[in-house]
Write an enzyme that holds these catalytic residues in place. Structure first.
Site, PDB file in Angstrom:
ATOM      1  N   ARG A  57       0.848  -1.215   0.000  1.00  0.00           N
ATOM      2  CA  ARG A  57       0.000   0.000   0.000  1.00  0.00           C
ATOM      3  C   ARG A  57       0.876   1.255   0.000  1.00  0.00           C
ATOM      4  O   ARG A  57       0.460   2.310  -0.472  1.00  0.00           O
ATOM      5  CB  ARG A  57      -0.951   0.000   1.202  1.00  0.00           C
ATOM      6  CG  ARG A  57      -1.777   1.273   1.335  1.00  0.00           C
ATOM      7  CD  ARG A  57      -3.105   1.068   2.046  1.00  0.00           C
ATOM      8  NE  ARG A  57      -2.961   0.369   3.318  1.00  0.00           N
ATOM      9  CZ  ARG A  57      -2.533   0.934   4.457  1.00  0.00           C
ATOM     10  NH1 ARG A  57      -2.207   2.212   4.489  1.00  0.00           N
ATOM     11  NH2 ARG A  57      -2.435   0.228   5.563  1.00  0.00           N
ATOM     12  N   TYR A 110     -13.981  17.218 -16.761  1.00  0.00           N
ATOM     13  CA  TYR A 110     -14.424  15.813 -16.819  1.00  0.00           C
ATOM     14  C   TYR A 110     -15.622  15.576 -15.883  1.00  0.00           C
ATOM     15  O   TYR A 110     -15.604  16.020 -14.730  1.00  0.00           O
ATOM     16  CB  TYR A 110     -13.248  14.911 -16.423  1.00  0.00           C
ATOM     17  CG  TYR A 110     -13.592  13.451 -16.368  1.00  0.00           C
ATOM     18  CD1 TYR A 110     -13.883  12.753 -17.535  1.00  0.00           C
ATOM     19  CD2 TYR A 110     -13.641  12.766 -15.157  1.00  0.00           C
ATOM     20  CE1 TYR A 110     -14.208  11.407 -17.484  1.00  0.00           C
ATOM     21  CE2 TYR A 110     -13.962  11.423 -15.103  1.00  0.00           C
ATOM     22  CZ  TYR A 110     -14.249  10.753 -16.272  1.00  0.00           C
ATOM     23  OH  TYR A 110     -14.578   9.425 -16.220  1.00  0.00           O
ATOM     24  N   ASP A 181      -5.294  18.332 -15.484  1.00  0.00           N
ATOM     25  CA  ASP A 181      -5.609  16.995 -15.994  1.00  0.00           C
ATOM     26  C   ASP A 181      -5.056  16.920 -17.417  1.00  0.00           C
ATOM     27  O   ASP A 181      -5.492  17.648 -18.306  1.00  0.00           O
ATOM     28  CB  ASP A 181      -7.134  16.798 -15.969  1.00  0.00           C
ATOM     29  CG  ASP A 181      -7.561  15.390 -16.406  1.00  0.00           C
ATOM     30  OD1 ASP A 181      -6.842  14.765 -17.214  1.00  0.00           O
ATOM     31  OD2 ASP A 181      -8.622  14.934 -15.949  1.00  0.00           O
ATOM     32  N   LYS A 206      -6.588   5.594 -20.002  1.00  0.00           N
ATOM     33  CA  LYS A 206      -6.768   6.027 -21.398  1.00  0.00           C
ATOM     34  C   LYS A 206      -5.487   5.748 -22.185  1.00  0.00           C
ATOM     35  O   LYS A 206      -5.116   4.604 -22.332  1.00  0.00           O
ATOM     36  CB  LYS A 206      -7.171   7.516 -21.414  1.00  0.00           C
ATOM     37  CG  LYS A 206      -8.261   7.874 -20.388  1.00  0.00           C
ATOM     38  CD  LYS A 206      -9.607   7.294 -20.722  1.00  0.00           C
ATOM     39  CE  LYS A 206     -10.642   7.395 -19.598  1.00  0.00           C
ATOM     40  NZ  LYS A 206     -10.857   8.706 -19.016  1.00  0.00           N
TER      41      LYS A 206
HETATM   42  C1  PLP Z   1     -11.534   9.107 -17.810  1.00  0.00           C
HETATM   43  C2  PLP Z   1     -11.078  10.430 -17.333  1.00  0.00           C
HETATM   44  C3  PLP Z   1     -10.824  10.653 -15.978  1.00  0.00           C
HETATM   45  C4  PLP Z   1     -11.119   9.604 -14.913  1.00  0.00           C
HETATM   46  O1  PLP Z   1     -10.263   8.536 -15.014  1.00  0.00           O
HETATM   47  P1  PLP Z   1     -10.628   7.058 -14.466  1.00  0.00           P
HETATM   48  O2  PLP Z   1      -9.384   6.306 -14.732  1.00  0.00           O
HETATM   49  O3  PLP Z   1     -11.802   6.594 -15.246  1.00  0.00           O
HETATM   50  O4  PLP Z   1     -10.951   7.199 -13.020  1.00  0.00           O
HETATM   51  C5  PLP Z   1     -10.321  11.879 -15.610  1.00  0.00           C
HETATM   52  N1  PLP Z   1     -10.104  12.860 -16.508  1.00  0.00           N
HETATM   53  C6  PLP Z   1     -10.361  12.689 -17.808  1.00  0.00           C
HETATM   54  C7  PLP Z   1     -10.108  13.808 -18.750  1.00  0.00           C
HETATM   55  C8  PLP Z   1     -10.868  11.481 -18.263  1.00  0.00           C
HETATM   56  O5  PLP Z   1     -11.173  11.334 -19.548  1.00  0.00           O
END
Ligand code: PLP
Length: 393
Positions: A57, A110, A181, A206
Protein backbone atom coordinates in the site's frame (compact mmCIF):
# COMPACT_ATOMS: atom_id res chain seq x y z
CA UNK A 1 5.98 17.25 -30.31
CA UNK A 2 9.48 18.20 -31.24
CA UNK A 3 11.63 15.40 -32.63
CA UNK A 4 14.16 15.70 -29.78
CA UNK A 5 11.46 15.38 -27.12
CA UNK A 6 9.98 12.39 -28.92
CA UNK A 7 13.37 10.71 -29.07
CA UNK A 8 13.95 11.35 -25.37
CA UNK A 9 10.56 9.88 -24.46
CA UNK A 10 11.33 6.79 -26.56
CA UNK A 11 14.15 5.89 -24.17
CA UNK A 12 12.02 6.44 -21.07
CA UNK A 13 9.34 4.00 -22.22
CA UNK A 14 11.68 1.29 -23.54
CA UNK A 15 14.63 1.20 -21.11
CA UNK A 16 14.31 -0.01 -17.52
CA UNK A 17 16.82 -0.33 -14.71
CA UNK A 18 18.75 -3.59 -14.48
CA UNK A 19 17.14 -6.55 -12.76
CA UNK A 20 19.11 -9.43 -11.26
CA UNK A 21 19.28 -12.21 -13.86
CA UNK A 22 18.60 -9.78 -16.68
CA UNK A 23 14.93 -10.40 -17.60
CA UNK A 24 14.12 -7.98 -20.42
CA UNK A 25 10.52 -7.75 -19.27
CA UNK A 26 10.33 -6.68 -15.63
CA UNK A 27 8.96 -9.10 -13.03
CA UNK A 28 5.61 -8.36 -11.41
CA UNK A 29 6.31 -8.06 -7.72
CA UNK A 30 2.87 -9.34 -6.76
CA UNK A 31 3.25 -9.29 -3.00
CA UNK A 32 1.53 -7.56 -0.12
CA UNK A 33 4.55 -7.33 2.18
CA UNK A 34 8.35 -7.50 2.13
CA UNK A 35 10.20 -9.48 4.77
CA UNK A 36 13.44 -8.62 6.58
CA UNK A 37 16.37 -10.90 7.26
CA UNK A 38 17.04 -9.44 10.72
CA UNK A 39 15.77 -7.13 13.43
CA UNK A 40 18.48 -4.64 12.48
CA UNK A 41 17.39 -4.55 8.86
CA UNK A 42 13.78 -4.06 9.89
CA UNK A 43 14.71 -1.26 12.24
CA UNK A 44 16.78 0.48 9.56
CA UNK A 45 13.77 0.48 7.24
CA UNK A 46 11.30 1.64 9.89
CA UNK A 47 13.54 4.44 11.13
CA UNK A 48 13.90 5.72 7.58
CA UNK A 49 17.69 5.31 7.62
CA UNK A 50 17.47 2.83 4.75
CA UNK A 51 14.21 3.26 2.85
CA UNK A 52 12.95 0.12 1.11
CA UNK A 53 9.57 -1.48 0.39
CA UNK A 54 7.73 -2.62 3.52
CA UNK A 55 4.11 -2.97 2.44
CA UNK A 56 2.57 -2.63 -1.04
CA UNK A 57 0.00 0.00 0.00
CA UNK A 58 3.01 2.28 0.51
CA UNK A 59 5.72 1.26 -1.96
CA UNK A 60 5.94 -1.57 -4.48
CA UNK A 61 8.79 -1.95 -6.99
CA UNK A 62 6.53 -2.63 -10.01
CA UNK A 63 4.38 0.39 -9.16
CA UNK A 64 7.57 2.40 -8.64
CA UNK A 65 8.76 1.52 -12.14
CA UNK A 66 5.54 2.95 -13.55
CA UNK A 67 5.75 6.06 -11.37
CA UNK A 68 9.35 6.78 -12.37
CA UNK A 69 8.52 6.51 -16.06
CA UNK A 70 5.59 8.92 -15.75
CA UNK A 71 7.69 11.40 -13.74
CA UNK A 72 10.40 11.26 -16.42
CA UNK A 73 7.90 11.72 -19.25
CA UNK A 74 6.25 14.64 -17.45
CA UNK A 75 9.70 16.13 -16.87
CA UNK A 76 9.17 16.39 -13.14
CA UNK A 77 10.58 14.75 -10.00
CA UNK A 78 8.13 12.14 -8.83
CA UNK A 79 4.73 10.51 -9.28
CA UNK A 80 2.21 8.37 -7.39
CA UNK A 81 0.28 5.63 -9.15
CA UNK A 82 -3.35 5.29 -8.09
CA UNK A 83 -6.30 2.92 -8.47
CA UNK A 84 -7.98 5.15 -11.08
CA UNK A 85 -7.82 8.57 -12.66
CA UNK A 86 -10.45 9.76 -10.19
CA UNK A 87 -8.27 8.50 -7.31
CA UNK A 88 -5.43 10.63 -8.69
CA UNK A 89 -7.73 13.65 -9.02
CA UNK A 90 -9.28 13.33 -5.56
CA UNK A 91 -5.85 12.69 -4.03
CA UNK A 92 -4.33 15.76 -5.68
CA UNK A 93 -7.25 18.04 -4.82
CA UNK A 94 -7.57 16.81 -1.22
CA UNK A 95 -3.85 17.43 -0.73
CA UNK A 96 -4.50 21.13 -1.27
CA UNK A 97 -7.99 22.23 -0.17
CA UNK A 98 -9.23 22.74 3.39
CA UNK A 99 -12.71 23.39 4.77
CA UNK A 100 -13.84 26.91 3.92
CA UNK A 101 -11.71 27.11 0.79
CA UNK A 102 -12.90 28.19 -2.62
CA UNK A 103 -11.54 26.72 -5.80
CA UNK A 104 -11.76 27.87 -9.40
CA UNK A 105 -12.35 25.25 -12.07
CA UNK A 106 -12.53 25.49 -15.83
CA UNK A 107 -15.87 24.79 -17.52
CA UNK A 108 -16.36 21.47 -19.34
CA UNK A 109 -14.19 19.66 -16.83
CA UNK A 110 -14.42 15.81 -16.82
CA UNK A 111 -17.92 14.77 -15.58
CA UNK A 112 -16.81 12.83 -12.49
CA UNK A 113 -14.36 15.57 -11.48
CA UNK A 114 -17.35 17.94 -11.63
CA UNK A 115 -19.47 15.53 -9.55
CA UNK A 116 -16.68 15.15 -6.98
CA UNK A 117 -16.42 18.93 -6.63
CA UNK A 118 -20.23 19.34 -6.40
CA UNK A 119 -20.77 16.57 -3.84
CA UNK A 120 -17.89 15.44 -1.60
CA UNK A 121 -15.96 18.70 -1.71
CA UNK A 122 -19.06 20.79 -1.17
CA UNK A 123 -19.93 18.66 1.89
CA UNK A 124 -16.45 19.39 3.19
CA UNK A 125 -17.14 23.11 2.88
CA UNK A 126 -15.16 23.69 -0.31
CA UNK A 127 -16.98 25.69 -2.98
CA UNK A 128 -16.15 25.81 -6.67
CA UNK A 129 -16.52 28.62 -9.23
CA UNK A 130 -16.64 27.45 -12.85
CA UNK A 131 -15.09 29.76 -15.43
CA UNK A 132 -14.41 29.50 -19.16
CA UNK A 133 -10.69 28.70 -19.12
CA UNK A 134 -10.20 30.38 -22.51
CA UNK A 135 -11.14 33.72 -20.94
CA UNK A 136 -8.00 34.52 -18.98
CA UNK A 137 -9.45 37.77 -17.58
CA UNK A 138 -12.52 35.95 -16.25
CA UNK A 139 -10.23 33.43 -14.55
CA UNK A 140 -8.02 36.20 -13.17
CA UNK A 141 -11.05 37.91 -11.67
CA UNK A 142 -11.93 34.77 -9.67
CA UNK A 143 -8.41 33.99 -8.43
CA UNK A 144 -7.93 36.38 -5.47
CA UNK A 145 -8.67 34.47 -2.28
CA UNK A 146 -9.03 31.09 -4.00
CA UNK A 147 -6.91 28.11 -2.92
CA UNK A 148 -6.83 26.09 -6.11
CA UNK A 149 -7.20 26.53 -9.86
CA UNK A 150 -8.24 23.21 -11.41
CA UNK A 151 -7.43 22.88 -15.11
CA UNK A 152 -8.11 20.37 -17.86
CA UNK A 153 -6.86 21.04 -21.38
CA UNK A 154 -8.35 20.31 -23.76
CA UNK A 155 -11.69 20.15 -21.96
CA UNK A 156 -14.06 17.16 -22.03
CA UNK A 157 -16.66 16.90 -24.88
CA UNK A 158 -15.83 20.35 -26.37
CA UNK A 159 -12.01 20.09 -26.57
CA UNK A 160 -11.37 23.75 -25.78
CA UNK A 161 -7.62 24.22 -25.50
CA UNK A 162 -6.34 26.43 -22.71
CA UNK A 163 -3.17 28.46 -22.35
CA UNK A 164 -1.85 26.52 -19.36
CA UNK A 165 1.26 28.65 -19.05
CA UNK A 166 -0.64 31.93 -18.74
CA UNK A 167 -3.27 30.40 -16.45
CA UNK A 168 -0.62 28.87 -14.17
CA UNK A 169 1.27 32.19 -14.14
CA UNK A 170 -1.87 34.12 -13.20
CA UNK A 171 -2.60 31.63 -10.41
CA UNK A 172 0.94 31.75 -9.07
CA UNK A 173 0.80 35.54 -8.91
CA UNK A 174 -2.20 35.20 -6.57
CA UNK A 175 -0.69 32.37 -4.50
CA UNK A 176 -3.17 29.89 -5.99
CA UNK A 177 -2.06 26.28 -6.56
CA UNK A 178 -2.77 24.67 -9.97
CA UNK A 179 -3.62 21.10 -10.94
CA UNK A 180 -3.89 20.10 -14.61
CA UNK A 181 -5.61 16.99 -15.99
CA UNK A 182 -3.35 15.94 -18.88
CA UNK A 183 -5.08 12.68 -19.87
CA UNK A 184 -5.95 13.82 -23.40
CA UNK A 185 -2.57 15.11 -24.54
CA UNK A 186 -0.43 12.65 -22.53
CA UNK A 187 3.13 13.68 -21.62
CA UNK A 188 4.01 13.08 -25.27
CA UNK A 189 2.18 16.22 -26.39
CA UNK A 190 1.97 18.42 -23.27
CA UNK A 191 3.93 18.83 -20.04
CA UNK A 192 1.86 20.99 -17.62
CA UNK A 193 4.60 21.07 -14.95
CA UNK A 194 6.97 22.58 -17.53
CA UNK A 195 4.24 25.12 -18.25
CA UNK A 196 4.18 26.17 -14.59
CA UNK A 197 1.42 23.98 -13.10
CA UNK A 198 2.00 22.57 -9.60
CA UNK A 199 0.59 19.06 -10.10
CA UNK A 200 -0.43 17.02 -13.12
CA UNK A 201 -3.01 14.22 -13.01
CA UNK A 202 -3.83 11.49 -15.52
CA UNK A 203 -6.41 8.89 -16.09
CA UNK A 204 -3.88 6.19 -17.02
CA UNK A 205 -6.90 4.11 -18.10
CA UNK A 206 -6.77 6.03 -21.40
CA UNK A 207 -3.66 6.54 -23.58
CA UNK A 208 -1.04 5.66 -20.98
CA UNK A 209 -2.49 2.15 -20.82
CA UNK A 210 -3.56 2.26 -24.45
CA UNK A 211 -5.15 -1.18 -24.49
CA UNK A 212 -8.49 -0.68 -22.69
CA UNK A 213 -7.60 -3.33 -20.12
CA UNK A 214 -6.78 -1.24 -17.03
CA UNK A 215 -8.35 1.40 -14.81
CA UNK A 216 -5.57 3.41 -13.19
CA UNK A 217 -4.31 6.90 -12.53
CA UNK A 218 -1.25 8.91 -11.62
CA UNK A 219 -0.40 12.25 -10.03
CA UNK A 220 2.99 13.76 -10.77
CA UNK A 221 4.90 16.84 -9.69
CA UNK A 222 7.82 18.28 -7.74
CA UNK A 223 9.42 16.11 -5.02
CA UNK A 224 8.22 18.31 -2.18
CA UNK A 225 4.52 18.16 -3.12
CA UNK A 226 4.53 14.48 -4.08
CA UNK A 227 6.52 13.59 -0.96
CA UNK A 228 3.93 15.29 1.21
CA UNK A 229 1.07 13.45 -0.52
CA UNK A 230 2.96 10.18 -0.14
CA UNK A 231 3.50 10.80 3.56
CA UNK A 232 0.23 12.46 4.61
CA UNK A 233 -2.58 11.28 2.39
CA UNK A 234 -2.02 8.46 -0.10
CA UNK A 235 -1.49 5.68 2.50
CA UNK A 236 -4.67 6.65 4.37
CA UNK A 237 -7.02 7.06 1.42
CA UNK A 238 -5.48 3.79 0.32
CA UNK A 239 -6.42 3.93 -3.38
CA UNK A 240 -3.15 2.31 -4.43
CA UNK A 241 -2.22 1.03 -7.85
CA UNK A 242 -1.89 -2.76 -7.99
CA UNK A 243 1.45 -4.29 -9.10
CA UNK A 244 -0.25 -6.22 -11.91
CA UNK A 245 -1.91 -3.09 -13.29
CA UNK A 246 1.36 -1.15 -12.96
CA UNK A 247 2.98 -3.90 -15.03
CA UNK A 248 0.24 -3.63 -17.67
CA UNK A 249 0.78 0.15 -17.73
CA UNK A 250 4.54 -0.19 -18.19
CA UNK A 251 3.87 -2.67 -20.99
CA UNK A 252 1.35 -0.32 -22.59
CA UNK A 253 3.70 2.65 -22.28
CA UNK A 254 6.35 0.90 -24.37
CA UNK A 255 4.38 2.07 -27.39
CA UNK A 256 2.95 5.33 -26.00
CA UNK A 257 4.89 7.56 -28.40
CA UNK A 258 4.23 5.50 -31.52
CA UNK A 259 0.57 5.06 -30.63
CA UNK A 260 0.12 8.79 -30.08
CA UNK A 261 1.68 9.60 -33.44
CA UNK A 262 -0.42 7.04 -35.27
CA UNK A 263 -3.65 8.00 -33.52
CA UNK A 264 -2.92 11.67 -34.15
CA UNK A 265 -2.48 10.95 -37.86
CA UNK A 266 -5.58 8.73 -38.08
CA UNK A 267 -7.73 11.22 -36.20
CA UNK A 268 -6.57 14.15 -38.36
CA UNK A 269 -7.59 12.26 -41.52
CA UNK A 270 -11.04 11.49 -40.12
CA UNK A 271 -11.52 14.99 -38.63
CA UNK A 272 -10.64 16.72 -41.93
CA UNK A 273 -13.04 14.51 -43.88
CA UNK A 274 -15.80 15.11 -41.35
CA UNK A 275 -15.19 18.88 -41.55
CA UNK A 276 -15.78 18.68 -45.31
CA UNK A 277 -18.97 16.59 -45.02
CA UNK A 278 -22.24 18.45 -45.83
CA UNK A 279 -24.06 16.96 -42.81
CA UNK A 280 -21.36 17.98 -40.32
CA UNK A 281 -21.86 21.46 -38.87
CA UNK A 282 -18.81 21.64 -36.64
CA UNK A 283 -15.73 19.65 -35.68
CA UNK A 284 -14.18 20.14 -32.24
CA UNK A 285 -10.58 19.03 -32.74
CA UNK A 286 -7.59 20.99 -31.40
CA UNK A 287 -5.53 19.91 -34.44
CA UNK A 288 -7.88 21.78 -36.81
CA UNK A 289 -7.48 25.11 -34.99
CA UNK A 290 -5.86 27.87 -37.06
CA UNK A 291 -3.44 28.62 -34.26
CA UNK A 292 -1.90 25.78 -32.26
CA UNK A 293 -2.55 25.96 -28.53
CA UNK A 294 0.57 27.19 -26.73
CA UNK A 295 2.44 24.32 -25.05
CA UNK A 296 0.46 21.65 -26.89
CA UNK A 297 2.73 20.02 -29.46
CA UNK A 298 0.34 17.50 -30.98
CA UNK A 299 -3.19 16.15 -30.86
CA UNK A 300 -4.55 12.80 -29.80
CA UNK A 301 -7.31 10.65 -31.26
CA UNK A 302 -10.24 11.93 -29.19
CA UNK A 303 -12.46 14.64 -30.63
CA UNK A 304 -16.09 15.46 -31.34
CA UNK A 305 -18.30 16.84 -34.08
CA UNK A 306 -21.88 17.97 -34.59
CA UNK A 307 -24.27 16.46 -37.10
CA UNK A 308 -27.02 18.58 -38.66
CA UNK A 309 -30.69 17.78 -38.10
CA UNK A 310 -30.98 15.78 -41.32
CA UNK A 311 -29.15 12.97 -39.54
CA UNK A 312 -30.88 10.80 -36.96
CA UNK A 313 -28.27 10.36 -34.23
CA UNK A 314 -29.50 7.04 -32.76
CA UNK A 315 -29.72 5.61 -36.31
CA UNK A 316 -26.22 6.92 -37.05
CA UNK A 317 -24.79 5.21 -33.95
CA UNK A 318 -26.55 1.96 -34.80
CA UNK A 319 -25.38 2.06 -38.43
CA UNK A 320 -21.69 2.13 -37.45
CA UNK A 321 -19.90 -1.20 -37.54
CA UNK A 322 -16.22 -0.47 -36.83
CA UNK A 323 -16.92 2.12 -34.15
CA UNK A 324 -18.29 0.53 -30.99
CA UNK A 325 -20.59 2.40 -28.61
CA UNK A 326 -18.86 2.87 -25.29
CA UNK A 327 -17.47 5.21 -22.67
CA UNK A 328 -13.78 5.85 -22.09
CA UNK A 329 -11.19 6.20 -24.84
CA UNK A 330 -7.50 5.96 -25.66
CA UNK A 331 -7.36 2.28 -26.61
CA UNK A 332 -6.50 0.48 -29.83
CA UNK A 333 -10.17 0.28 -30.84
CA UNK A 334 -12.32 3.10 -32.16
CA UNK A 335 -15.29 4.17 -30.06
CA UNK A 336 -18.27 6.46 -30.39
CA UNK A 337 -20.48 8.14 -27.79
CA UNK A 338 -23.26 10.66 -28.51
CA UNK A 339 -23.66 13.60 -26.10
CA UNK A 340 -27.42 12.92 -26.13
CA UNK A 341 -26.96 9.92 -23.83
CA UNK A 342 -24.91 11.99 -21.39
CA UNK A 343 -27.54 14.72 -21.41
CA UNK A 344 -30.17 12.20 -20.24
CA UNK A 345 -27.83 10.38 -17.85
CA UNK A 346 -29.53 9.67 -14.51
CA UNK A 347 -28.31 11.18 -11.28
CA UNK A 348 -27.66 14.59 -9.88
CA UNK A 349 -24.99 16.99 -11.13
CA UNK A 350 -25.20 16.22 -14.82
CA UNK A 351 -22.04 17.76 -16.27
CA UNK A 352 -23.28 17.82 -19.86
CA UNK A 353 -26.45 19.72 -18.89
CA UNK A 354 -24.63 22.02 -16.44
CA UNK A 355 -22.12 23.18 -19.05
CA UNK A 356 -24.56 23.02 -21.99
CA UNK A 357 -22.97 20.35 -24.19
CA UNK A 358 -24.76 20.51 -27.60
CA UNK A 359 -27.25 17.66 -28.05
CA UNK A 360 -26.14 16.95 -31.64
CA UNK A 361 -22.55 16.43 -30.62
CA UNK A 362 -20.90 13.04 -31.11
CA UNK A 363 -17.51 12.07 -29.65
CA UNK A 364 -15.11 9.72 -31.38
CA UNK A 365 -12.06 7.95 -29.99
CA UNK A 366 -9.96 7.07 -33.00
CA UNK A 367 -8.01 3.89 -32.50
CA UNK A 368 -5.31 2.20 -34.51
CA UNK A 369 -7.45 0.97 -37.40
CA UNK A 370 -6.68 2.37 -40.84
CA UNK A 371 -8.37 5.79 -41.16
CA UNK A 372 -9.69 4.80 -44.59
CA UNK A 373 -11.78 2.02 -43.06
CA UNK A 374 -12.88 4.33 -40.25
CA UNK A 375 -13.90 7.01 -42.70
CA UNK A 376 -15.87 4.54 -44.87
CA UNK A 377 -17.72 3.42 -41.75
CA UNK A 378 -18.63 6.99 -40.72
CA UNK A 379 -19.57 7.98 -44.26
CA UNK A 380 -21.94 5.04 -44.79
CA UNK A 381 -23.49 5.56 -41.33
CA UNK A 382 -24.23 9.24 -42.05
CA UNK A 383 -25.70 8.23 -45.42
CA UNK A 384 -27.90 5.51 -43.94
CA UNK A 385 -29.21 7.64 -41.08
CA UNK A 386 -30.58 10.55 -43.08
CA UNK A 387 -34.10 11.48 -42.00
CA UNK A 388 -36.57 11.57 -44.91
CA UNK A 389 -36.16 14.83 -46.84
CA UNK A 390 -38.66 17.48 -45.87
CA UNK A 391 -39.76 20.09 -48.41
CA UNK A 392 -38.08 23.46 -47.87
CA UNK A 393 -41.34 25.46 -47.54
C1 PLP B 1 -11.53 9.11 -17.81
C2 PLP B 1 -11.08 10.43 -17.33
C3 PLP B 1 -10.82 10.65 -15.98
C4 PLP B 1 -11.12 9.60 -14.91
O1 PLP B 1 -10.26 8.54 -15.01
P1 PLP B 1 -10.63 7.06 -14.47
O2 PLP B 1 -9.38 6.31 -14.73
O3 PLP B 1 -11.80 6.59 -15.25
O4 PLP B 1 -10.95 7.20 -13.02
C5 PLP B 1 -10.32 11.88 -15.61
N1 PLP B 1 -10.10 12.86 -16.51
C6 PLP B 1 -10.36 12.69 -17.81
C7 PLP B 1 -10.11 13.81 -18.75
C8 PLP B 1 -10.87 11.48 -18.26
O5 PLP B 1 -11.17 11.33 -19.55
Amino acid sequence: MTEAAFEEASLTVTQDGTEPGGPVAPPIVQTSLFTFSSYEEMEEAFSGRKPRPIYTRGVNPTVRMFEEKVAALEKTDDAIGTASGMAAISLAVLSIVRPGDRMVCVRHVYPDSFRFFQTTLKRMGVTTDYVDGRDIDAVREKLPGARLLYLESPTSWTFHTLDLERLAGAARAEGVVTIADNSWATPIFQNPIRLGCDLVVHSASKYISGHSDTVAGVVAGPAERIGRIRADLHPYLGAKLSPFEAWLLVRGMRTLGVRMREQERNAMVVARRLAAHPNVTRVYHPGLAEKAAPGLTGSSGLFSFELDDRVDIPAFCNALSLFQLGVSWGGHESLVIPAAVSLVQAGEHNQARFFGVPDRLVRLSIGLESPNYLWSDLDQAIERSQTSCKPDS
